[in-house]
Design a protein around this motif. Structure first.
Motif, mmCIF file in Angstrom:
data_model
loop_
_atom_site.group_PDB
_atom_site.id
_atom_site.type_symbol
_atom_site.label_atom_id
_atom_site.label_comp_id
_atom_site.label_asym_id
_atom_site.label_seq_id
_atom_site.Cartn_x
_atom_site.Cartn_y
_atom_site.Cartn_z
ATOM 1 N N UNK A 18 0.682 -1.298 0.107
ATOM 2 C CA UNK A 18 0.112 -0.034 -0.047
ATOM 3 C C UNK A 18 0.884 1.211 0.023
ATOM 4 N N UNK A 19 2.028 1.318 0.193
ATOM 5 C CA UNK A 19 3.157 2.208 0.322
ATOM 6 C C UNK A 19 4.381 2.153 -0.586
ATOM 7 N N UNK A 20 4.610 1.072 -1.107
ATOM 8 C CA UNK A 20 5.673 0.942 -2.041
ATOM 9 C C UNK A 20 5.475 -0.155 -2.720
ATOM 10 N N UNK A 21 6.030 -0.455 -3.972
ATOM 11 C CA UNK A 21 5.868 -1.662 -4.961
ATOM 12 C C UNK A 21 6.998 -2.669 -4.487
ATOM 13 N N UNK A 22 6.823 -3.856 -4.766
ATOM 14 C CA UNK A 22 7.938 -4.844 -4.434
ATOM 15 C C UNK A 22 9.165 -4.515 -5.121
ATOM 16 N N UNK A 52 16.335 -1.736 3.050
ATOM 17 C CA UNK A 52 15.061 -2.579 3.490
ATOM 18 C C UNK A 52 14.350 -2.278 4.620
ATOM 19 N N UNK A 53 14.641 -1.483 5.608
ATOM 20 C CA UNK A 53 14.076 -1.177 6.987
ATOM 21 C C UNK A 53 12.665 -0.600 6.509
ATOM 22 N N UNK A 54 12.578 0.178 5.703
ATOM 23 C CA UNK A 54 11.093 0.698 5.166
ATOM 24 C C UNK A 54 9.922 -0.230 5.637
ATOM 25 N N UNK A 55 10.124 -1.560 5.095
ATOM 26 C CA UNK A 55 9.163 -2.610 5.494
ATOM 27 C C UNK A 55 8.766 -2.842 6.761
ATOM 28 N N UNK A 56 9.652 -2.737 7.623
ATOM 29 C CA UNK A 56 9.354 -2.876 8.891
ATOM 30 C C UNK A 56 8.704 -1.896 9.611
ATOM 31 N N UNK A 57 9.129 -0.813 9.320
ATOM 32 C CA UNK A 57 8.268 0.536 9.692
ATOM 33 C C UNK A 57 6.806 0.422 9.549
ATOM 34 N N UNK A 58 6.403 0.079 8.089
ATOM 35 C CA UNK A 58 5.045 0.097 7.671
ATOM 36 C C UNK A 58 4.440 -0.864 8.566
ATOM 37 N N UNK A 59 4.785 -2.146 8.799
ATOM 38 C CA UNK A 59 4.139 -3.360 9.784
ATOM 39 C C UNK A 59 4.123 -2.687 11.069
ATOM 40 N N UNK A 60 5.239 -2.316 11.602
ATOM 41 C CA UNK A 60 5.452 -1.813 13.021
ATOM 42 C C UNK A 60 4.456 -0.653 13.487
ATOM 43 N N UNK A 61 4.336 0.288 12.572
ATOM 44 C CA UNK A 61 3.461 1.289 13.000
ATOM 45 C C UNK A 61 2.112 1.086 12.722
ATOM 46 N N UNK A 62 1.668 0.126 11.564
ATOM 47 C CA UNK A 62 0.355 -0.174 11.426
ATOM 48 C C UNK A 62 -0.127 -1.089 12.879
ATOM 49 N N UNK A 63 0.864 -1.761 13.512
ATOM 50 C CA UNK A 63 0.572 -2.496 14.809
ATOM 51 C C UNK A 63 0.213 -1.492 15.763
ATOM 52 N N UNK A 80 20.528 4.743 10.741
ATOM 53 C CA UNK A 80 20.031 5.684 10.101
ATOM 54 C C UNK A 80 18.865 5.248 9.182
ATOM 55 N N UNK A 81 18.980 3.872 8.668
ATOM 56 C CA UNK A 81 17.836 3.447 7.878
ATOM 57 C C UNK A 81 16.621 2.686 8.614
ATOM 58 N N UNK A 82 16.809 2.211 9.908
ATOM 59 C CA UNK A 82 15.751 1.885 10.876
ATOM 60 C C UNK A 82 15.123 3.207 11.207
ATOM 61 N N UNK A 83 15.821 4.205 11.599
ATOM 62 C CA UNK A 83 15.270 5.588 11.648
ATOM 63 C C UNK A 83 14.513 6.087 10.730
ATOM 64 N N UNK A 84 15.054 6.062 9.334
ATOM 65 C CA UNK A 84 14.089 6.715 8.433
ATOM 66 C C UNK A 84 12.843 6.040 8.315
ATOM 67 N N UNK A 85 13.026 4.532 8.262
ATOM 68 C CA UNK A 85 11.856 3.823 8.302
ATOM 69 C C UNK A 85 10.605 4.299 9.343
ATOM 70 N N UNK A 86 11.080 4.440 10.537
ATOM 71 C CA UNK A 86 10.094 4.602 11.626
ATOM 72 C C UNK A 86 9.589 6.158 11.384
ATOM 73 N N UNK A 87 10.369 7.031 11.152
ATOM 74 C CA UNK A 87 10.042 8.395 10.932
ATOM 75 C C UNK A 87 8.957 8.491 9.997
ATOM 76 N N UNK A 88 9.494 7.760 8.779
ATOM 77 C CA UNK A 88 8.446 7.946 7.544
ATOM 78 C C UNK A 88 7.046 7.100 7.977
ATOM 79 N N UNK A 89 6.983 6.287 8.540
ATOM 80 C CA UNK A 89 5.786 5.661 8.584
ATOM 81 C C UNK A 89 4.948 6.319 9.721
ATOM 82 N N UNK A 90 5.660 6.695 10.929
ATOM 83 C CA UNK A 90 5.042 7.269 11.908
ATOM 84 C C UNK A 90 4.552 8.746 11.644
ATOM 85 N N UNK A 91 5.037 9.533 10.820
ATOM 86 C CA UNK A 91 4.711 10.882 10.372
ATOM 87 C C UNK A 91 3.600 10.533 9.498
#
Length: 325
Positions: A18-22, A52-63, A80-91
């Motif tokens: 819903x937020x990125x393609x494969x 790759x961390x962006x994927x976990x951000x999407x599922x974690x913030x949804x949870x 850096x990468x985990x932080x980008x993922x969480x910031x993107x999904x959280x915002x």
């Protein structure tokens, strides 16, 4: 029994999409020629955050939104990468994101996290010190702590392996870097959920061997330092739950040097014109070190991210190896 079933991972994938393609997985002829085997590159450098961390951000913030609807925000630590993922999904979910990084962290990763909406705070001399402070602040301020390893992070991350194994189910071996462990654990879980026999090989820096030492000792082994420019692998303290999974599910864990990683970055750029950060190039470095062992086989390498600072990349292309910050 796998931590997640195939339907669990397929459901996670649909959420991620819903937020990125494969992302693609390509066989690059020149890279295969250099490695002496058929090399499938999983291009996690092609995500919205370049890793790759962006994927976990999407599922974690949804949870978080489903299970803690009154949450105001999240707090975490990262290189850096985990932080980008969480910031993107959280915002995107109208949550705040407070992200702790060690002093001297990547300038460009810090800027990217801030651009995705994070409040970036420098603390401590390495990731593990920043992690301890993030946990303390999360509790003190009533924020949801995002640990480096969590089932919902892993479920999201595992979707890249689901894609790779669906496209190439007959891979003999896949090389995966290990930091805190979500990537290798997601790969192992996806392999097992699909009932495949692919060998998963973990890769660590010879300057950050906590995962390898812990597997060999059969217990948690912390190291005093993790001074590698491959900052995605710069971890001193293993994550117990991750260790349980890769200690059982990985075929072996091998080390690479910073010089090996720098050469792999050059190979990626010269032979595929893709940019790889240190941890992203580590799997290729490992494959090249086992070139004779893998001769003629069908092998996967996870290019887990391409977020390398400009000055480091310039040094690498000039033929040198950057010093860790």
């Amino acid at each position: 029994m796998p931590l997640f079933s195939k339907p669990d991972l397929e459901a996670a994938a649909q959420l991620v999409y819903t937020q990125m393609p494969p992302t693609p997985q390509y066989v690059w002829p020149l890279l295969s020629e250099a490695a002496g085997c058929e090399v499938w590159v999983k291009h996690e450098n092609h995500t919205p955050t370049g890793a790759f961390k962006v994927r976990g951000g999407i599922t974690f913030i949804d949870w978080v939104k489903r299970t803690q609807p009154d949450a105001r925000g999240v707090c975490t630590a990262t290189r850096g990468n985990h932080g980008q993922s969480q910031a993107r999904a959280a915002t995107a979910a109208d949550l705040t994101a407070k992200v702790f990084v060690p002093k001297g962290n990547s300038v460009e990763k810090n800027a990217a996290m801030a651009a995705f909406g994070a409040e970036v705070i420098e603390f401590g001399d390495d990731f593990d010190a920043a992690r301890e402070e993030a946990f303390r602040v999360a509790e003190a301020e009533g924020l949801v702590v995002v640990p480096p390893f969590h089932p919902e992070l892993v479920r999201g991350v595992a979707t890249y392996a689901l894609e790779l194994f669906t496209a190439a189910p007959d891979l003999d071996t896949v090389y995966v870097p290990i930091g805190c462990g979500s990537g290798i654990c997601g790969t192992i879980i996806a392999r097992d959920a699909l009932g495949l026999k692919t060998h998963v090989v973990g890769v660590v820096s010879d300057r950050a061997q906590t995962a390898k030492l812990s597997v060999e000792a059969g217990r948690l082994i912390e190291t005093e330092h993790a001074a590698t420019f491959a900052d995605g692998m710069a971890v001193r303290v293993p994550v117990p739950k991750a260790l349980e999974i890769y200690a059982q599910g990985a075929e072996r864990i091998i080390t690479v040097t910073d010089d090996d990683v720098a050469e792999a970055i050059r190979l990626y750029y010269r032979l595929t014109h893709n940019l790889a950060e240190g941890a992203g190039a580590a799997p290729l470095a490992a494959l090249m070190s086992e070139r004779d062992r893998m001769a003629g086989r069908k092998v996967g390498v996870i290019l887990c991210g391409g977020n390398i600072d400009t000055d480091w990349f310039q040094q690498v292309l000039a033929g040198t190896t950057p010093a860790p910050r």
